[in-house]
Write a protein that holds these residues in place. Structure first.
Motif, mmCIF file in Angstrom:
data_model
loop_
_atom_site.group_PDB
_atom_site.id
_atom_site.type_symbol
_atom_site.label_atom_id
_atom_site.label_comp_id
_atom_site.label_asym_id
_atom_site.label_seq_id
_atom_site.Cartn_x
_atom_site.Cartn_y
_atom_site.Cartn_z
ATOM 1 N N GLY A 124 0.786 -1.217 0.000
ATOM 2 C CA GLY A 124 0.000 0.000 0.000
ATOM 3 C C GLY A 124 0.819 1.267 0.000
ATOM 4 O O GLY A 124 0.267 2.356 -0.134
ATOM 5 N N ASP A 125 2.124 1.164 0.171
ATOM 6 C CA ASP A 125 3.009 2.326 0.094
ATOM 7 C C ASP A 125 3.566 2.378 -1.325
ATOM 8 O O ASP A 125 4.311 1.494 -1.737
ATOM 9 C CB ASP A 125 4.145 2.211 1.103
ATOM 10 C CG ASP A 125 3.633 2.043 2.520
ATOM 11 O OD1 ASP A 125 2.675 2.743 2.874
ATOM 12 O OD2 ASP A 125 4.188 1.211 3.257
ATOM 13 N N VAL A 126 3.193 3.413 -2.065
ATOM 14 C CA VAL A 126 3.451 3.448 -3.502
ATOM 15 C C VAL A 126 4.064 4.786 -3.888
ATOM 16 O O VAL A 126 3.677 5.832 -3.360
ATOM 17 C CB VAL A 126 2.140 3.237 -4.296
ATOM 18 C CG1 VAL A 126 2.403 3.289 -5.791
ATOM 19 C CG2 VAL A 126 1.501 1.917 -3.917
ATOM 20 N N PHE A 127 5.014 4.745 -4.802
ATOM 21 C CA PHE A 127 5.517 5.963 -5.422
ATOM 22 C C PHE A 127 5.452 5.783 -6.935
ATOM 23 O O PHE A 127 5.389 4.667 -7.446
ATOM 24 C CB PHE A 127 6.968 6.255 -4.993
ATOM 25 C CG PHE A 127 7.955 5.231 -5.473
ATOM 26 C CD1 PHE A 127 8.543 5.338 -6.725
ATOM 27 C CD2 PHE A 127 8.293 4.148 -4.678
ATOM 28 C CE1 PHE A 127 9.442 4.389 -7.181
ATOM 29 C CE2 PHE A 127 9.201 3.190 -5.120
ATOM 30 C CZ PHE A 127 9.770 3.311 -6.371
ATOM 31 N N ASN A 128 5.465 6.885 -7.643
ATOM 32 C CA ASN A 128 5.517 6.837 -9.092
ATOM 33 C C ASN A 128 6.185 8.098 -9.589
ATOM 34 O O ASN A 128 5.947 9.185 -9.043
ATOM 35 C CB ASN A 128 4.115 6.716 -9.697
ATOM 36 C CG ASN A 128 4.152 6.212 -11.135
ATOM 37 O OD1 ASN A 128 4.676 6.876 -12.018
ATOM 38 N ND2 ASN A 128 3.583 5.042 -11.359
ATOM 39 N N HIS A 129 7.059 7.951 -10.574
ATOM 40 C CA HIS A 129 7.658 9.126 -11.204
ATOM 41 C C HIS A 129 7.857 8.823 -12.683
ATOM 42 O O HIS A 129 8.129 7.690 -13.070
ATOM 43 C CB HIS A 129 8.974 9.539 -10.532
ATOM 44 C CG HIS A 129 9.926 8.410 -10.289
ATOM 45 N ND1 HIS A 129 10.795 8.379 -9.229
ATOM 46 C CD2 HIS A 129 10.161 7.254 -10.960
ATOM 47 C CE1 HIS A 129 11.511 7.279 -9.259
ATOM 48 N NE2 HIS A 129 11.156 6.580 -10.303
ATOM 49 N N ALA A 130 7.680 9.846 -13.494
ATOM 50 C CA ALA A 130 7.824 9.680 -14.935
ATOM 51 C C ALA A 130 8.106 11.033 -15.563
ATOM 52 O O ALA A 130 7.737 12.079 -15.023
ATOM 53 C CB ALA A 130 6.569 9.063 -15.545
ATOM 54 N N ILE A 131 8.762 10.995 -16.719
ATOM 55 C CA ILE A 131 9.076 12.207 -17.470
ATOM 56 C C ILE A 131 8.190 12.262 -18.701
ATOM 57 O O ILE A 131 8.001 11.266 -19.413
ATOM 58 C CB ILE A 131 10.555 12.229 -17.894
ATOM 59 C CG1 ILE A 131 11.452 12.279 -16.656
ATOM 60 C CG2 ILE A 131 10.846 13.408 -18.808
ATOM 61 C CD1 ILE A 131 11.347 13.547 -15.858
ATOM 62 N N ASP A 132 7.600 13.421 -18.960
ATOM 63 C CA ASP A 132 6.764 13.629 -20.136
ATOM 64 C C ASP A 132 7.207 14.927 -20.801
ATOM 65 O O ASP A 132 6.649 16.004 -20.536
ATOM 66 C CB ASP A 132 5.295 13.691 -19.730
ATOM 67 C CG ASP A 132 4.365 13.910 -20.929
ATOM 68 O OD1 ASP A 132 4.836 13.755 -22.074
ATOM 69 O OD2 ASP A 132 3.183 14.234 -20.721
ATOM 70 N N GLY A 133 8.233 14.833 -21.654
ATOM 71 C CA GLY A 133 8.735 16.030 -22.320
ATOM 72 C C GLY A 133 9.226 17.048 -21.311
ATOM 73 O O GLY A 133 10.154 16.791 -20.548
ATOM 74 N N PRO A 134 8.588 18.228 -21.248
ATOM 75 C CA PRO A 134 9.054 19.277 -20.337
ATOM 76 C C PRO A 134 8.471 19.161 -18.927
ATOM 77 O O PRO A 134 8.559 20.105 -18.149
ATOM 78 C CB PRO A 134 8.549 20.553 -21.012
ATOM 79 C CG PRO A 134 7.288 20.125 -21.682
ATOM 80 C CD PRO A 134 7.521 18.706 -22.150
#
Length: 298
Positions: free
Chosen positions: A196-206
């Motif tokens: 249940g402990d979640v992170f998310n990161h992503a790059i979308d252009g700028p």
């Protein structure tokens, strides 16, 4: 120098060609065989565990003629650990007659995977370039094999994971991402019992997307709530890519209303931001609102 460049090219080409149909357990022996072309030999591979603190030998390394090197090395208070922590080449032992040994970091971008221990016949800038090139290719091969290798999954674990943690880790993105503009890194503890402990990161252009979710509890129900986050602030890559309007918000402001949603008698606090990225990176303090929103449930 030209000879050295040709030897390096042959070393990398041979290892890359062999990697397509090679089980990951055979990587140390295959890397040693290919590295001999460039005057390197006895390539040993050590990977860091799920919880950093030790480096673990990959494959049957005792067969490579290095019985003095342990199957497990601590990171604290060791030369290998310093090379791992600082991310630079370090001598593995005092130089002998015609023999030099090196610890070489294994990096996936900026994420530290482990180390190579390599013996070389010479000690000059050309050899060090060869070592770094070999480590880069070995790291790429290891990353490509992780998805399908239970041997790698068992190697980096000190004990079995809970079912909920197994579900959670397989749904998370890589823990570290970096390019010339921004660097993101995340850690979850207790590593073998997260749920249940979640992170998310992503790059979308700028833009860079950042998200943190904290579901109540540490069981499979909590894992389901945070898989990989509760609507409407779900950070699921498929949904984000299919419906970009969901992420069209003012820079630096968290998404998600009150950030709480009931499902299977569990709740989750959520924080999410979409931040602009320039050639100079993020402005100071831009990312602090993500963690603050997750803690407050907003």
């Amino acid at each position: 120098m030209e000879r050295n460049s040709d030897d390096r090219r042959a070393m990398l080409a041979d290892l890359l060609h062999a990697s397509h149909l090679m089980p990951v357990e055979a990587l140390p022996a295959q890397a040693s065989e290919c590295a001999a072309t460039a005057g390197l030999h006895q390539v040993l591979i050590y990977l860091s565990g799920v919880q950093p603190g030790r480096l673990l030998a990959l494959g049957q390394q005792a067969q490579l003629g290095a019985p003095q090197v342990g199957a497990e090395l601590p990171i604290e208070r060791t030369v290998a650990g310093r090379a791992y922590q600082y991310g630079g080449l370090m001598p593995a032992s005092p130089a002998g007659p015609g023999e030099f040994e090196w610890w070489v970091p294994l990096l996936d971008g900026t994420e530290r995977l482990g180390l190579l221990r390599v013996s070389a016949r010479h000690n000059d800038p050309g050899v060090q370039s060869d070592l770094e090139a070999l480590a880069s290719l070995v790291a790429l091969i290891i990353v490509s094999k992780f998805v399908t290798s239970d041997a790698l999954a068992r190697l980096v674990r000190a004990r079995p994971m809970s079912l909920a943690a197994e579900m959670q880790w397989n749904l998370l993105p890589p823990r570290t991402y970096a390019d010339g503009r921004v660097a993101n890194s995340a850690a979850l503890e207790p590593a073998y019992d997260i749920s249940g402990d979640v992170f998310n990161h992503a790059i979308d252009g700028p833009s860079v997307h950042l998200a943190i979710f904290d579901a109540m509890g540490h069981d499979t129900a909590a894992a389901a709530v945070g898989r990989p986050g509760p609507p409407p602030a779900r950070p699921c890559p498929q949904r984000r890519r299919r419906e970009p309007e969901l992420c069209r918000v003012q820079p630096g402001r968290p998404l998600g209303g009150d950030g709480k949603r009931r499902r299977r008698r569990s709740r989750a606090a959520a924080g999410r931001q979409r931040l602009p990225v320039t050639s100079d990176g993020l402005r100071d303090g831009q990312s602090s609102g993500v963690a603050r929103s997750a803690r407050s449930g907003r």
